[in-house]
Design a protein around this motif. Structure first.
Motif, mmCIF file in Angstrom:
data_model
loop_
_atom_site.group_PDB
_atom_site.id
_atom_site.type_symbol
_atom_site.label_atom_id
_atom_site.label_comp_id
_atom_site.label_asym_id
_atom_site.label_seq_id
_atom_site.Cartn_x
_atom_site.Cartn_y
_atom_site.Cartn_z
ATOM 1 N N CYS A 226 -77.502 61.855 11.259
ATOM 2 C CA CYS A 226 -77.417 60.453 11.683
ATOM 3 C C CYS A 226 -77.844 60.252 13.128
ATOM 4 N N ALA A 233 -75.444 56.298 10.658
ATOM 5 C CA ALA A 233 -74.335 56.986 10.002
ATOM 6 C C ALA A 233 -73.739 56.113 8.913
ATOM 7 N N VAL A 252 -67.694 65.223 9.219
ATOM 8 C CA VAL A 252 -68.602 64.589 10.169
ATOM 9 C C VAL A 252 -68.750 65.530 11.356
#
Lengths: 341, 341
Positions: A226, A233, A252
């Motif tokens: 991202c 994202a 993440v």
DNA sequence: CTGTTAGCGCCTTCAT
DNA sequence: ATGAAGGCGCTAACAG
């Protein structure tokens, strides 16, 4: 019982030189005859001299230090900047902090190559690409110390890396995910920020390793990169959720958490376990809201402190502090430390 | 941009006194007229003076400090002793460290009451009993500063408490247990050390609170108090395991881990989740062996450092450091820090 | 190349 | 009750 403290003065006496000369040897400063250097070194080891870091921090330092940090809306680096500012008042260093697009290799290399000769050291988050490596080696060669933060370039001759072991951090996230998703079957996804950053890649590798070892019933997929941009994202996570009905976990590994949270707020599988990195307003709120279940953290104050210490420390010395790499902290809702402000 | 640093000298000038007087006010030392005190305080706040902790640590300190710690085979306190020894070389304090049966209220109270008038401060792990509270108040009243470690006596007038929030630590353990035992049905047990220690009681309370909130399918029972003795702990855990066929979790809120590990080595229900406290050889090995699944930790170096800082710090000031209470660290196999030695 | 001098910010004698 | 002077351990100007 109280071990005798050896001071520079003692070493100087034994070596038959002055404190200044010992200081020069200690800090690898030029202008000492090889012969003398050896004599001092001998005295140094025979007496078992250990420098007093406190005294060093209070002593008048000087010189210029350039700090190059990523600039695009990134709360983690905002925090780091604040910590550097805090430390600035303690040292008398001329700190020049610049936020830039440090995620673009040519830009970063150019910035590094443009650092003033006056600069005693450069502190930066290093991309692991050839041009950046080259720029780092060049700086070190001419005597400007380079300290890498958060993401390292092991191949380059940087004087120090300040941060935690990202591979181990990824494994930690993986182990937590393994527990959170225990007895479940389904898919676990990893979202990274940048593919040119070692830290994100190492985290992903460590994470995958543990999931692979311990969770035969979980399928692991990539949610993409991202570029630490919340908007991107958000899109990636929204797509992921839409396309993966059996999603049970999300790691993440980079930034852009605001987008992740936004996407999950719109649509998230029930019981989805989410693990992220670094404490910011966003991850803090996500933990409190029960949206994130754990966050892997490195202490920004410690990073700033050790980085500046590394600037002052002679290169002859060992790792960047009490224990080398920074601690990998696991933060959940229950042990959330109080907010900084 | 760089905020102007205010020094004692500046305050002195504004208040129209000397540095010494400012220092006296700052450190609540006797021998300053009330009038003068006020003038100095006014200057202090109007200028926004902030002391430089570094400079304070390097400056010649002096005085005697008594440290009273539990003695009975306890690896955590062994570690703490080592950290105090490390810090000793930095300060010029005359540190007198005594290991004793600090878990016995009369003994501890007697020891506290016997502390020399010369002593500037006493550092100890406090039992929360009336006689200990009284002894502490008595010491503070006569001007000897009392600093409590790890376990607090909130009611007493101690100058500072150094340690983490034990209730929150218990909640943290509870939250982890809730995850580890997710989707399970069965019994979770809590083993404490001493019932006169606030820390163990608070940890247990926090733990119970979370389990109660989040795990309706788990039954919570008490495994008893092992008085931090490995042998007793072993017996208690062996009995527990024998009598509780559906045991799914064990929270060791106190010490005596060696005994717990020994008991589990002989007989442990498969899949039992175990959470303990503090990093020692024993808990470290238990994590690596997969016997323990998480350990809640407070940094001993930080404890020693802050305790000594509190000795020097004037009582007028706030909490014991950057953020007050110590961080509650979660350690699992994957983020185990390197051993100290 | 090497030594001398001065100073960081605070605390502690000792004097007044 | 207050002030002046010295030192903690190290580093950095400035001499020699």
């Amino acid at each position: 019982m109280a071990k005798q403290k050896i001071l520079i003065e003692d070493v100087a006496r034994v070596a038959g030189v002055s404190k200044s000369t010992v200081d020069r040897v200690l800090n690898a400063r030029p202008g000492v005859r090889a012969n003398t250097v050896e004599r001092v070194n001998a005295a140094l080891v025979s007496l078992g001299y250990a420098p007093n870091a406190l005294a060093r921090r209070i002593a008048p330092s000087s010189g210029r230090v350039d700090i190059l940090l990523p600039g695009n809306e990134n709360l983690f680096f905002d925090d780091l900047v604040a910590r550097f500012a805090e430390e600035e008042s303690r040292h008398d260093l001329d700190m020049r902090l610049v936020r830039m697009n440090a995620f673009d290799a040519p830009s970063l290399a150019a910035a590094l190559n443009g650092v003033s000769e006056q600069s005693r050291a450069v502190i930066t988050v290093a991309l692991d690409t050839p041009e950046v490596r080259d720029a780092i080696d060049r700086l070190e060669a001419r005597g400007t110390r380079v300290i890498t933060l958060v993401s390292d370039v092991p191949q380059a001759r940087r004087s120090a890396y300040i941060g935690f072991d990202n591979f181990a951090a990824g494994r930690t996230a993986g182990a937590l995910m393994a527990q959170f998703a225990a007895q479940k079957t389904g898919t676990v996804a990893v979202l990274v920020g940048h593919l040119s950053l070692r830290d994100h890649l190492d985290r992903r590798s460590g994470f995958e390793q543990v999931i692979d070892e311990r969770c035969p019933d979980l399928r692991l997929i990539q949610a993409g990169a991202c570029r630490d941009l919340p908007d991107l994202a958000q899109t990636l996570v929204a797509d992921l959720v839409a396309e993966t009905p059996d999603l049970v976990g999300l790691y993440v590994a980079g930034a852009g958490n605001r987008g992740v949270v936004a996407a999950l707020a719109k649509a998230a599988p029930p019981g989805l376990a989410v693990i992220g990195h670094e404490l910011t307003e966003v991850t803090r709120a996500a933990l409190l809201a029960g949206r994130y279940h754990a966050v892997i953290v490195q202490d920004t104050r410690e990073i700033a402190r050790r980085a500046l210490e590394a600037v002052l420390r002679p290169e002859t010395e060992e790792g960047p502090g009490p224990d080398g790499l920074l601690a990998i902290q696991i933060v959940i809702k229950e042990n959330l430390p109080p907010a900084h402000f």
